[in-house]
Each structure stands twice: as C-alpha cells, then as structure tokens.
Motif scaffolding. Structure first.
Motif, PDB file in Angstrom:
ATOM      1  N   PRO A  46       0.705  -1.204  -0.001  1.00 39.61           N
ATOM      2  CA  PRO A  46       0.099  -0.112   0.193  1.00 39.61           C
ATOM      3  C   PRO A  46       0.812   1.198   0.046  1.00 39.61           C
ATOM      4  CG  PRO A  46      -0.919  -1.543   1.770  1.00 39.61           C
ATOM      5  CD  PRO A  46       0.417  -2.147   1.121  1.00 39.61           C
ATOM      6  N   ARG A  47       0.286   2.352  -0.718  1.00 41.67           N
ATOM      7  CA  ARG A  47       0.949   3.634  -0.593  1.00 41.67           C
ATOM      8  C   ARG A  47       0.722   4.202   0.626  1.00 41.67           C
ATOM      9  NH1 ARG A  47       3.008   7.600   0.685  1.00 41.67           N
ATOM     10  NH2 ARG A  47       2.951   9.562  -0.706  1.00 41.67           N
ATOM     11  N   PHE A  48      -0.645   3.998   1.360  1.00 40.94           N
ATOM     12  CA  PHE A  48      -0.877   4.435   2.617  1.00 40.94           C
ATOM     13  C   PHE A  48      -1.377   3.306   3.278  1.00 40.94           C
ATOM     14  CE2 PHE A  48      -0.871   8.681   0.382  1.00 40.94           C
ATOM     15  CZ  PHE A  48      -0.136   9.256   1.011  1.00 40.94           C
ATOM     16  N   ALA A  49      -1.305   3.024   4.493  1.00 42.98           N
ATOM     17  CA  ALA A  49      -1.858   2.185   5.362  1.00 42.98           C
ATOM     18  C   ALA A  49      -2.084   2.882   6.803  1.00 42.98           C
ATOM     19  CB  ALA A  49      -1.137   0.857   5.563  1.00 42.98           C
ATOM     20  N   VAL A  50      -3.522   2.910   7.207  1.00 45.75           N
ATOM     21  CA  VAL A  50      -3.727   3.780   8.285  1.00 45.75           C
ATOM     22  C   VAL A  50      -4.577   2.980   9.264  1.00 45.75           C
ATOM     23  CG1 VAL A  50      -4.275   6.141   9.350  1.00 45.75           C
ATOM     24  CG2 VAL A  50      -3.617   5.938   6.751  1.00 45.75           C
ATOM     25  N   HIS A  51      -4.315   3.025  10.455  1.00 42.57           N
ATOM     26  CA  HIS A  51      -5.014   2.213  11.632  1.00 42.57           C
ATOM     27  C   HIS A  51      -5.356   3.146  12.640  1.00 42.57           C
ATOM     28  CE1 HIS A  51      -3.841  -1.292   9.071  1.00 42.57           C
ATOM     29  NE2 HIS A  51      -2.741  -0.869   9.315  1.00 42.57           N
ATOM     30  N   GLY A  52      -6.673   3.134  13.055  1.00 39.18           N
ATOM     31  CA  GLY A  52      -7.133   3.736  14.128  1.00 39.18           C
ATOM     32  C   GLY A  52      -8.028   2.655  15.198  1.00 39.18           C
ATOM     33  N   THR A  53      -8.578   3.426  16.080  1.00 38.04           N
ATOM     34  CA  THR A  53      -9.432   2.848  17.143  1.00 38.04           C
ATOM     35  C   THR A  53     -10.655   2.196  16.603  1.00 38.04           C
ATOM     36  OG1 THR A  53     -10.047   5.060  18.164  1.00 38.04           O
ATOM     37  CG2 THR A  53      -8.271   3.818  19.029  1.00 38.04           C
ATOM     38  N   GLY A  54     -11.036   2.872  15.321  1.00 43.77           N
ATOM     39  CA  GLY A  54     -12.337   2.720  14.868  1.00 43.77           C
ATOM     40  C   GLY A  54     -12.290   2.016  13.330  1.00 43.77           C
ATOM     41  N   GLY A  55     -11.173   2.172  12.761  1.00 42.55           N
ATOM     42  CA  GLY A  55     -11.142   1.211  11.411  1.00 42.55           C
ATOM     43  C   GLY A  55      -9.705   1.575  10.945  1.00 42.55           C
ATOM     44  N   SER A  56      -9.636   1.004   9.723  1.00 39.62           N
ATOM     45  CA  SER A  56      -8.611   1.039   8.886  1.00 39.62           C
ATOM     46  C   SER A  56      -8.646   1.479   7.359  1.00 39.62           C
ATOM     47  CB  SER A  56      -7.911  -0.385   8.571  1.00 39.62           C
ATOM     48  OG  SER A  56      -7.536  -0.795  10.033  1.00 39.62           O
ATOM     49  N   PHE A  57      -7.682   2.208   6.927  1.00 41.29           N
ATOM     50  CA  PHE A  57      -7.561   2.566   5.552  1.00 41.29           C
ATOM     51  C   PHE A  57      -6.439   2.069   4.853  1.00 41.29           C
ATOM     52  CE2 PHE A  57      -6.538   6.229   2.610  1.00 41.29           C
ATOM     53  CZ  PHE A  57      -7.354   5.912   1.416  1.00 41.29           C
ATOM     54  N   THR A  58      -6.561   1.690   3.534  1.00 40.39           N
ATOM     55  CA  THR A  58      -5.455   1.334   2.669  1.00 40.39           C
ATOM     56  C   THR A  58      -5.873   1.780   1.348  1.00 40.39           C
ATOM     57  OG1 THR A  58      -6.493  -0.780   2.145  1.00 40.39           O
ATOM     58  CG2 THR A  58      -4.433  -0.673   4.059  1.00 40.39           C
ATOM     59  N   LYS A  59      -4.523   2.101   0.636  1.00 43.18           N
ATOM     60  CA  LYS A  59      -4.540   2.768  -0.864  1.00 43.18           C
ATOM     61  C   LYS A  59      -3.413   2.405  -1.442  1.00 43.18           C
ATOM     62  CE  LYS A  59      -5.890   5.388  -4.141  1.00 43.18           C
ATOM     63  NZ  LYS A  59      -4.797   4.895  -4.963  1.00 43.18           N
ATOM     64  N   PHE A  60      -3.526   1.691  -2.647  1.00 41.82           N
ATOM     65  CA  PHE A  60      -2.547   1.283  -3.435  1.00 41.82           C
ATOM     66  C   PHE A  60      -2.246   2.227  -4.536  1.00 41.82           C
ATOM     67  CE2 PHE A  60      -3.477  -2.636  -1.117  1.00 41.82           C
ATOM     68  CZ  PHE A  60      -2.380  -3.286  -1.036  1.00 41.82           C
ATOM     69  N   GLY A  61      -1.036   2.069  -5.149  1.00 40.01           N
ATOM     70  CA  GLY A  61      -0.648   2.798  -6.441  1.00 40.01           C
ATOM     71  C   GLY A  61      -0.175   4.223  -5.878  1.00 40.01           C
ATOM     72  N   LEU A  62       0.546   4.808  -7.157  1.00 39.64           N
ATOM     73  CA  LEU A  62       0.857   6.371  -6.947  1.00 39.64           C
ATOM     74  C   LEU A  62      -0.200   7.198  -7.704  1.00 39.64           C
ATOM     75  CD1 LEU A  62       4.742   5.594  -7.640  1.00 39.64           C
ATOM     76  CD2 LEU A  62       3.499   5.942  -5.287  1.00 39.64           C
ATOM     77  N   ASP A  63       0.220   8.344  -7.321  1.00 38.92           N
ATOM     78  CA  ASP A  63      -0.669   9.511  -7.958  1.00 38.92           C
ATOM     79  C   ASP A  63      -0.391   9.509  -9.589  1.00 38.92           C
ATOM     80  OD1 ASP A  63      -2.147  12.170  -7.766  1.00 38.92           O
ATOM     81  OD2 ASP A  63      -0.434  12.661  -9.185  1.00 38.92           O
ATOM     82  N   THR A  64      -1.059   9.512 -10.430  1.00 40.22           N
ATOM     83  CA  THR A  64      -1.007   9.672 -11.988  1.00 40.22           C
ATOM     84  C   THR A  64      -0.384  10.941 -12.599  1.00 40.22           C
ATOM     85  OG1 THR A  64      -3.308  10.470 -12.281  1.00 40.22           O
ATOM     86  CG2 THR A  64      -3.095   8.016 -12.028  1.00 40.22           C
ATOM     87  N   GLN A  65      -0.343  12.054 -11.736  1.00 46.28           N
ATOM     88  CA  GLN A  65       0.052  13.247 -12.580  1.00 46.28           C
ATOM     89  C   GLN A  65       1.706  13.238 -12.928  1.00 46.28           C
ATOM     90  OE1 GLN A  65      -1.963  16.946 -10.396  1.00 46.28           O
ATOM     91  NE2 GLN A  65      -1.819  15.197  -8.858  1.00 46.28           N
ATOM     92  N   GLU A  66       2.647  12.545 -12.254  1.00 44.47           N
ATOM     93  CA  GLU A  66       3.718  12.391 -12.763  1.00 44.47           C
ATOM     94  C   GLU A  66       4.105  12.013 -13.934  1.00 44.47           C
ATOM     95  OE1 GLU A  66       8.277  11.116 -11.287  1.00 44.47           O
ATOM     96  OE2 GLU A  66       6.829  11.240  -9.837  1.00 44.47           O
ATOM     97  N   ASP A  67       3.453  10.751 -14.080  1.00 39.04           N
ATOM     98  CA  ASP A  67       3.471   9.883 -15.618  1.00 39.04           C
ATOM     99  C   ASP A  67       2.768  10.791 -16.573  1.00 39.04           C
ATOM    100  OD1 ASP A  67       4.761   8.168 -14.245  1.00 39.04           O
ATOM    101  OD2 ASP A  67       3.251   6.799 -14.105  1.00 39.04           O
ATOM    102  N   ALA A  68       1.590  11.489 -16.249  1.00 34.73           N
ATOM    103  CA  ALA A  68       1.000  12.331 -17.304  1.00 34.73           C
ATOM    104  C   ALA A  68       1.779  13.408 -17.772  1.00 34.73           C
ATOM    105  CB  ALA A  68      -0.451  12.754 -17.007  1.00 34.73           C
ATOM    106  N   LEU A  69       2.657  14.159 -16.866  1.00 34.21           N
ATOM    107  CA  LEU A  69       3.268  15.305 -17.239  1.00 34.21           C
ATOM    108  C   LEU A  69       4.465  14.854 -17.885  1.00 34.21           C
ATOM    109  CD1 LEU A  69       3.183  17.054 -13.804  1.00 34.21           C
ATOM    110  CD2 LEU A  69       2.504  18.052 -15.898  1.00 34.21           C
ATOM    111  N   LYS A  70       5.201  13.730 -17.372  1.00 34.75           N
ATOM    112  CA  LYS A  70       6.421  12.894 -18.263  1.00 34.75           C
ATOM    113  C   LYS A  70       6.039  12.957 -19.719  1.00 34.75           C
ATOM    114  CE  LYS A  70       8.761  11.206 -14.310  1.00 34.75           C
ATOM    115  NZ  LYS A  70       9.665   9.887 -13.651  1.00 34.75           N
ATOM    116  N   ALA A  71       4.604  12.485 -19.842  1.00 37.00           N
ATOM    117  CA  ALA A  71       4.278  12.056 -21.025  1.00 37.00           C
ATOM    118  C   ALA A  71       3.869  13.309 -21.919  1.00 37.00           C
ATOM    119  CB  ALA A  71       3.037  11.003 -21.389  1.00 37.00           C
TER     120      ALA A  71
END
Length: 365
Positions: A248-273
C-alpha cells in the motif's frame, strides 16, 4: 516566523524557471503555464533548442544571472540540482525576486535558515514546491481522516517504493551533497506527515545502499513517535528503489477502523508524457484508477467500503502561490515555518543515522 510585507500583484506574474532538467521540464514549466495569472516568461537552460521545441514563445537565457537581472521577472523557480539551491535562491532574493525552490529547499538546515533570513530582509517570498500535498491519494486520505471513521489514529505508514535496479548516471545517483534518497523522497513524506499530524516527539532513521554499484543511499526507513498530541501514534515513512511489487502507498489504522490505498498518483507520469493541464479545464486530469479501502466499525459490526476517487491537482500549488502574491490568500501554500520544519526534520534524521538512535524533535513545534 516574521510576516513579510510586499506589494500585491495586479498584473500577470512573470515567472522564470531556472533549469530545464526533469524538475523544470516536467514539474514546473507546464504547471506555471497552466495557471491563469502566471506567465511563463523565461527559462534558463544550456540547451536552448530543447526549450524552444517545447515552448517556442518563451525567452531562453543561458545563465541564471540573466534572469535575475531582468526587471520584468517577478518570480523565480529554482529547478536545478539540490546542491545549487542555496546559492541560486539567495542570488534571486537579493535581486528582489520572489522564489520557489524545488524540494528539498537546500542541502542543510543552516542554508535554509540563511535563505529564510534573506527573504525576510528583502520582504520577498521564499517557498518550497511540495506538490505531493496535491496527490489525489493524499487528498483522499485527508478526507478519510476528517470523516472520523478511523477513530483515534494509532499507526500510519507511508511507502514510496519503486523498482529502479539499473543505476542511472544522473546527479541524484552520484555521491555528492543532496543526492540522498532521504532528501529526495523523504522531503515529500516528511512534509505529508507534518501536514497530517504535526511535529513528532522524536524520530529514528535507517538508510542503506542496496543496489549494485549505487553511490548513494537508495533506501530509508523512518519512525516518528508521537505522545500527548496523538497518544500512542507511530508513523513509518519508507522508500526503496528495489521493490517490484509494491504494498500500500498508505496504510492507516485507528481505534475505529483502517484505510489502505495502493498505487501512485498519476500526475507525474502524465506530465512526463507531455501533459499540459490547464486550471479550469482539467477534465479527467489527476483521476485515480485505484480506489482505496476503508474498513470501520459500525453498529452492525465491521463495514467495508470503497472510497471515492479524488483527483489530484498539482496546479493548485501554483494557484495558491498566485493568490498569495496577489493578496488574495493569507499565506503561501508552503509557509516559512513549514519550510523550516521539513528541513529540520530531514536534518534530525541524518543525526539519527549517525547516532543509531532516536533523536528528539519536539522543539521544532
């Protein structure tokens, strides 16, 4: 930090970009050109033909001094190698220009403190380009945290892993001041952590050289410990150049739940293109093809839900700076205090490596 006073702009703000390597060509010139109220007026490069191919209407100068001496230039963007940031930014400030420095601000905290002092003396803006505040996944993360569904945050991991097994012959990969991965990607991850949670009580940093023939650190693993402000919170910031299958790019855990997010933001590749986004006509710019996953406690038990797509928008950095220079915003997107805190945290990390121990950081608040 002392508030500076300058005359707000009413006409378009004329911008000079110093350097036309990756940073200037991909991250700065297209974004400056895409924000109404800013004019990409000048680019400093030793390869004018490359600039003129991309920007035939923009004046090219061979030296930074030529841009600094031009009375028509209002804002200078330093997009050169890290070790050159201090001298170039200092000269631009002394020439009466407002200055954006690509991250990291400088190679050492002492150099950054000097630039902040010169900026105050000159009543000019000195700010640092922290585009990763405008990654779609980071904007989404902020929304998730604001929802309160995770409860009190106890653990946060931010990974920026890539697979670059062949060491390129670029300055970032050479054993020179400012080439360390901690100063490169670490500057982004530290800034994001400070935005989310503020300054920690202390930190530890481990670095390594993992690829064959590498001349500089290509791995880091930092731990940030929080106390009274966020009881029990532990933050991990991690980057490696030897990861073929990223977690995961981000993995966040707390007393009420968890959040995970995979992948990188797409803007850098779009600008490189070759992408050239325009503020106000973004279409699907910055759209994220990967949703995050939120698992949280509800009355019926644990609930799993996909999070909405939040588009990233690097143009907002320059739009915010434009608004500040025009007197329409109370602060620059990255304030002097934030510039200082990020550089100080990077420096404390280097101290931690030398001591092989946690280093206090609470005094930076």
């Amino acid at each position: 930090m002392t508030h500076i006073q300058f005359t707000p702009f009413t006409a378009p703000i004329r911008v000079a970009v110093i350097g036309y390597g990756l940073a200037g060509r991909v991250f700065h010139a297209p974004l400056v050109a895409g924000v109404p109220g800013l004019e990409l007026a000048c680019i400093c490069s030793s390869k004018p033909e490359a600039v003129q191919k991309d920007w035939p209407q923009v004046r090219v100068v061979p030296t930074p001094e030529a841009a600094f001496a031009d009375p028509a230039i209002d804002l200078v963007v330093i997009a050169t190698s890290n070790a050159s940031h201090h001298a170039l930014a200092r000269a631009a400030l002394l020439a009466g220009k407002h200055v954006v420095v690509d991250k990291p601000c400088t190679v050492t905290l002492a150099e950054t403190e000097d630039l902040l002092a010169v900026a105050r003396q000159q009543n000019r803006v000195l700010t640092v380009y922290q585009n990763r505040r405008f990654d779609g996944d980071f904007l989404l993360l902020q929304q998730v945290l604001a929802s309160g569904k995770l409860g009190r945050i106890t653990h946060f991991e931010s990974h920026f892993d890539r697979f670059r097994h062949v060491v390129p012959g670029k300055w970032r990969e050479q054993d020179i001041p400012g080439s360390d991965l901690w100063l490169d990607l670490g500057a982004h991850l530290v800034d994001q952590a400070l935005q989310l949670f503020g300054v920690p009580d202390d930190l530890s940093l481990d670095v390594a050289r993992q690829r064959e023939n590498t001349q500089t650190n290509d791995y880091f693993h930092a731990q940030l410990r929080y106390g009274s402000s966020h009881p029990g919170l532990r933050v991990v910031l991690h980057a490696s150049s030897c990861v073929t299958s990223s977690g995961p790019r981000f993995a966040v855990h707390g007393t009420g739940g968890s959040f995970t997010k995979f992948g990188l933001d797409t803007q850098e590749d779009a600008l490189k293109a070759g992408g050239r986004p325009q503020l106000g006509a973004l279409g699907d710019w910055g759209a994220d093809p990967l949703t995050g996953q939120l698992v949280h406690h509800a009355a019926a038990g644990l609930v799993t839900e996909a999070t909405p797509d939040v588009a990233g928008n690097y143009l907002q950095y320059y739009a915010g700076l434009r608004d500040y220079l025009q007197g329409k915003a109370a602060a620059a997107p990255v304030t002097p205090q934030q510039v200082y805190q990020v550089m100080a945290m990077l420096g404390r990390g280097e101290q931690s490596v030398k001591k092989a121990a946690f280093v206090p950081t609470g005094d930076l608040r």
